[in-house]
Design a protein around this motif. Structure first.
Motif, PDB file in Angstrom:
ATOM      1  N   ALA A 184     -37.874  13.540  25.332  1.00 13.07           N
ATOM      2  CA  ALA A 184     -37.782  14.929  24.870  1.00 13.07           C
ATOM      3  C   ALA A 184     -38.117  15.089  23.398  1.00 13.07           C
ATOM      4  N   ASN A 185     -38.094  13.993  22.648  1.00 12.58           N
ATOM      5  CA  ASN A 185     -38.331  14.073  21.201  1.00 12.58           C
ATOM      6  C   ASN A 185     -39.735  13.617  20.810  1.00 12.58           C
ATOM      7  N   ALA A 186     -40.657  13.583  21.768  1.00 12.78           N
ATOM      8  CA  ALA A 186     -41.989  13.033  21.510  1.00 12.78           C
ATOM      9  C   ALA A 186     -42.684  13.690  20.325  1.00 12.78           C
ATOM     10  N   LEU A 187     -42.711  15.007  20.285  1.00  7.44           N
ATOM     11  CA  LEU A 187     -43.412  15.667  19.182  1.00  7.44           C
ATOM     12  C   LEU A 187     -42.674  15.507  17.859  1.00  7.44           C
ATOM     13  N   GLN A 188     -41.370  15.373  17.926  1.00  7.96           N
ATOM     14  CA  GLN A 188     -40.609  15.133  16.706  1.00  7.96           C
ATOM     15  C   GLN A 188     -41.014  13.803  16.080  1.00  7.96           C
ATOM     16  N   TYR A 189     -41.156  12.765  16.894  1.00 10.82           N
ATOM     17  CA  TYR A 189     -41.582  11.461  16.375  1.00 10.82           C
ATOM     18  C   TYR A 189     -42.969  11.556  15.745  1.00 10.82           C
ATOM     19  N   GLU A 190     -43.868  12.282  16.412  1.00  8.45           N
ATOM     20  CA  GLU A 190     -45.220  12.468  15.874  1.00  8.45           C
ATOM     21  C   GLU A 190     -45.177  13.120  14.493  1.00  8.45           C
ATOM     22  N   MET A 191     -44.423  14.199  14.401  1.00  9.26           N
ATOM     23  CA  MET A 191     -44.425  14.969  13.169  1.00  9.26           C
ATOM     24  C   MET A 191     -43.684  14.262  12.045  1.00  9.26           C
ATOM     25  N   GLN A 192     -42.664  13.515  12.378  1.00  9.47           N
ATOM     26  CA  GLN A 192     -41.970  12.727  11.362  1.00  9.47           C
ATOM     27  C   GLN A 192     -42.896  11.663  10.783  1.00  9.47           C
ATOM     28  N   ASP A 193     -43.683  11.029  11.644  1.00  8.53           N
ATOM     29  CA  ASP A 193     -44.638  10.036  11.155  1.00  8.53           C
ATOM     30  C   ASP A 193     -45.719  10.683  10.306  1.00  8.53           C
ATOM     31  N   MET A 194     -46.159  11.866  10.700  1.00  7.08           N
ATOM     32  CA  MET A 194     -47.170  12.575   9.914  1.00  7.08           C
ATOM     33  C   MET A 194     -46.626  12.907   8.533  1.00  7.08           C
ATOM     34  N   GLU A 195     -45.382  13.350   8.465  1.00 13.23           N
ATOM     35  CA  GLU A 195     -44.785  13.647   7.163  1.00 13.23           C
ATOM     36  C   GLU A 195     -44.653  12.369   6.320  1.00 13.23           C
ATOM     37  N   ASP A 196     -44.313  11.262   6.960  1.00 11.02           N
ATOM     38  CA  ASP A 196     -44.229   9.981   6.256  1.00 11.02           C
ATOM     39  C   ASP A 196     -45.584   9.608   5.674  1.00 11.02           C
ATOM     40  N   ALA A 197     -46.636   9.811   6.454  1.00  8.06           N
ATOM     41  CA  ALA A 197     -47.987   9.497   5.984  1.00  8.06           C
ATOM     42  C   ALA A 197     -48.375  10.359   4.787  1.00  8.06           C
ATOM     43  N   ILE A 198     -48.010  11.631   4.832  1.00  9.50           N
ATOM     44  CA  ILE A 198     -48.365  12.554   3.751  1.00  9.50           C
ATOM     45  C   ILE A 198     -47.530  12.296   2.494  1.00  9.50           C
ATOM     46  N   LEU A 199     -46.217  12.204   2.668  1.00 11.30           N
ATOM     47  CA  LEU A 199     -45.313  12.134   1.520  1.00 11.30           C
ATOM     48  C   LEU A 199     -45.217  10.748   0.905  1.00 11.30           C
ATOM     49  N   ASN A 200     -45.371   9.718   1.746  1.00 11.25           N
ATOM     50  CA  ASN A 200     -45.175   8.352   1.258  1.00 11.25           C
ATOM     51  C   ASN A 200     -46.427   7.485   1.318  1.00 11.25           C
ATOM     52  N   GLY A 201     -47.521   8.068   1.763  1.00  6.63           N
ATOM     53  CA  GLY A 201     -48.765   7.304   1.817  1.00  6.63           C
ATOM     54  C   GLY A 201     -48.810   6.271   2.921  1.00  6.63           C
ATOM     55  N   ASN A 202     -47.899   6.372   3.889  1.00  7.15           N
ATOM     56  CA  ASN A 202     -47.836   5.399   4.973  1.00  7.15           C
ATOM     57  C   ASN A 202     -48.807   5.806   6.088  1.00  7.15           C
ATOM     58  N   THR A 203     -50.094   5.837   5.755  1.00  8.08           N
ATOM     59  CA  THR A 203     -51.090   6.363   6.688  1.00  8.08           C
ATOM     60  C   THR A 203     -51.343   5.422   7.872  1.00  8.08           C
ATOM     61  N   GLY A 204     -51.024   4.148   7.736  1.00  9.19           N
ATOM     62  CA  GLY A 204     -51.241   3.208   8.829  1.00  9.19           C
ATOM     63  C   GLY A 204     -50.474   3.567  10.082  1.00  9.19           C
ATOM     64  N   ILE A 205     -49.361   4.261   9.902  1.00 11.89           N
ATOM     65  CA  ILE A 205     -48.511   4.637  11.028  1.00 11.89           C
ATOM     66  C   ILE A 205     -49.194   5.659  11.941  1.00 11.89           C
ATOM     67  N   MET A 206     -50.289   6.253  11.485  1.00 12.59           N
ATOM     68  CA  MET A 206     -51.003   7.248  12.284  1.00 12.59           C
ATOM     69  C   MET A 206     -52.080   6.615  13.170  1.00 12.59           C
ATOM     70  N   HIS A 207     -52.379   5.324  12.966  1.00 11.90           N
ATOM     71  CA  HIS A 207     -53.289   4.558  13.833  1.00 11.90           C
ATOM     72  C   HIS A 207     -54.670   5.210  13.981  1.00 11.90           C
ATOM     73  N   LEU A 208     -55.210   5.680  12.878  1.00 10.83           N
ATOM     74  CA  LEU A 208     -56.522   6.313  12.933  1.00 10.83           C
ATOM     75  C   LEU A 208     -57.609   5.329  13.357  1.00 10.83           C
ATOM     76  N   GLU A 209     -57.415   4.037  13.042  1.00 16.25           N
ATOM     77  CA  GLU A 209     -58.416   3.048  13.450  1.00 16.25           C
ATOM     78  C   GLU A 209     -58.458   2.904  14.968  1.00 16.25           C
ATOM     79  N   HIS A 210     -57.310   3.032  15.629  1.00 18.98           N
ATOM     80  CA  HIS A 210     -57.291   2.972  17.082  1.00 18.98           C
ATOM     81  C   HIS A 210     -57.844   4.265  17.696  1.00 18.98           C
ATOM     82  N   THR A 211     -57.541   5.389  17.067  1.00 24.29           N
ATOM     83  CA  THR A 211     -58.136   6.651  17.502  1.00 24.29           C
ATOM     84  C   THR A 211     -59.656   6.547  17.476  1.00 24.29           C
ATOM     85  N   THR A 212     -60.185   5.928  16.437  1.00 26.78           N
ATOM     86  CA  THR A 212     -61.634   5.755  16.288  1.00 26.78           C
ATOM     87  C   THR A 212     -62.193   4.863  17.388  1.00 26.78           C
TER      88      THR A 212
END
Length: 353
Positions: free
Chosen positions: A303-331
Motif C-alpha cells: 500500500a505504500n509503494a508510491l510513498q517509497y518512490e517519492m521518498q527516494d526521489m526526495e532523497d535524490a534531490i535533497l541529498n544527491g543520492n541519485t543512484g537510488i533512482m536506478h536511471l542506469e537500469h531504466t536506460t
C-alpha cells in the motif's frame, strides 16, 4: 542542495495522481499544485486533496517558481514533451513508467537534465520497494557462497535475512516472469490504442524487464521474441528470452488479453526466490535446493509503494543520492524495449526512433 521542504506538482488527474496525493499525505505533506488538460477535473482533484494551486493552463506549472518537482502521470507518448518543458523550467522530474517511448527520447531527456542540473527519474515501483532492496543485497552478498556476519552491518537491508539463517543462494542463473491482464477488446482505450502508445510492452512489460535487469549482473545482449498483435497493431501478447554475457537467462511472458499471475522466480545455484504480485511486492519466498526448506521474507507494504518512490526521489534531490533512482537500469530496460518494438515494427504515430 540546501535542505528544504519540496513543493510537488502533478500533471494529470488519473489513478496514479490520486495515489501520489495520498502518498504525500502519508509523508505528512500536501500536494502543492495540479494541472490537467481538462480544467474542471483539476479543480475537483484539488478540492479532494486540498491542493494549494490549480493552473488555468497546465503549462504554467513548468514555469512556476514555487514548484520544485513535477510528477508526470500522463500517457507515455506525452512524456517527452512535458519532461523537456519541465526540465527547461528548472524542475526536477519524476515520470511515470514507461518513462519514454524509446531510447532516443530517453537519451535526449537525460542529457537535458544533466545540462540543467536537475534530477530526472522513472517512477518504477520495483526500484523502490523495500523487499527488493533487501533481496538485491542478499543475492549480491551470497554470490561469494557464504556470509560473514562480522562483515555485515546491521543497517544492511539483508541483515535480518542472514541473521535468521537463510543460506547463501549463489549466483542468479535463470529468471522466469509472467504478467497477464485481461483487457476487454476496446480498441479505443489506452491499452490497445496506438495513438496513446498502447501495447503490453510499455504498459506491463516494463515491470517484468525492470525486475529482470535488477537481478542480472549485466545487460542482456542476446534477445529473442515472439509477438501477437492486437487488431490495432499494438503488441498484445509476447514471449521474450534474454541472455547476458554472464550466462544469466530470462524468460518473460506478457499479455493484455489473457490473465496470468504476476509471478517472478529467480533461480540461483542453491535455491530460488519466488515473488507474487511483483510490481508492488512486500513478500518473497526462498526455497533451499538441497533441503527444500522454505523461508518467508517480508519488507515494506504494498500500500505504500508510491510513498517509497517519492521518498527516494526526495532523497535524490535533497541529498544527491541519485543512484537510488536506478536511471542506469531504466536506460538498459528502455534499450531492450526499443529493440523489440523495432523488430516487431510496433511504431507509434509521430514516433522518431
Amino acid at each position: 542542495m540546501e535542505k528544504k521542504e519540496l513543493n510537488w506538482a502533478v500533471l494529470g488527474c488519473g489513478v496514479i495522481a490520486n495515489e501520489m496525493a495520498q502518498a504525500l499525505e502519508k509523508m505528512g505533506k500536501r500536494l502543492y499544485a495540479v494541472g490537467n488538460r481538462t480544467h474542471e477535473k483539476a479543480v475537483a482533484f484539488a478540492e479532494k486533496y486540498q491542493v494549494s494551486k490549480v493552473y488555468d493552463d497546465f503549462s504554467e506549472m513548468f514555469e512556476d517558481p514555487e514548484v520544485d518537482v513535477i510528477y508526470i502521470t500522463t500517457p507515455h507518448n506525452t512524456h517527452l514533451e512535458f519532461a523537456k518543458k519541465a526540465i527547461l523550467g528548472g524542475k526536477h522530474v519524476f515520470c511515470e513508467k514507461s518513462v519514454m517511448l524509446n531510447s532516443r527520447e530517453l537519451e535526449e531527456t537525460v542529457r537535458l537534465a544533466k545540462e540543467k542540473q536537475v534530477v530526472f527519474a522513472e517512477a518504477m515501483t520495483i526500484w523502490h520497494m523495500p523487499i527488493y532492496k533487501k533481496l538485491w543485497e542478499f543475492v549480491r552478498l551470497g554470490e561469494t557462497g557464504s556470509f560473514s556476519m562480522e562483515e555485515i552491518a546491521k543497517e544492511n537491508p539483508a541483515y535480518e535475512m542472514i541473521e535468521s539463517g537463510i543460506p547463501a543462494l549463489g549466483k542468479v542463473q535463470l529468471l522466469q516472469l509472467n504478467f497477464g491482464s485481461y483487457k476487454e477488446y476496446n480498441m479505443k482505450n489506452r491499452f490497445f490504442n496506438m495513438n496513446l502508445a498502447g501495447g503490453a510492452m510499455l504498459d506491463i512489460g516494463v515491470y517484468a524487464l525492470s525486475l529482470t535487469r535488477s537481478f542480472m549482473a549485466s545487460q542482456p545482449n542476446a534477445i529473442m521474441s515472439q509477438v501477437k498483435y492486437a487488431p490495432t497493431g499494438a503488441d498484445e501478447q509476447s514471449n521474450i528470452i534474454l541472455k547476458n554475457p554472464d550466462g544469466q537467462m530470462a524468460s518473460i511472458t506478457l499479455s493484455l488479453h489473457s490473465k496470468q499471475p504476476k509471478r517472478a522466480v529467480i533461480s540461483c545455484e542453491k535455491g530460488y526466490i519466488e515473488i507474487m504480485e511483483y510490481p508492488r511486492a512486500d513478500k518473497a519466498i526462498i526455497v533451499e535446493a538441497e533441503t527444500g526448506k522454505v523461508h518467508t521474507v517480508t519488507a515494506g507494504a504494498t500500500a505504500n509503494a508510491l510513498q517509497y518512490e517519492m521518498q527516494d526521489m526526495e532523497d535524490a534531490i535533497l541529498n544527491g543520492n541519485t543512484g537510488i533512482m536506478h536511471l542506469e537500469h531504466t536506460t538498459d530496460v528502455m534499450a531492450i524495449m526499443t529493440q523489440l518494438r523495432k523488430e516487431w515494427n510496433v511504431k507509434y504515430p509521430g514516433e522518431v526512433w
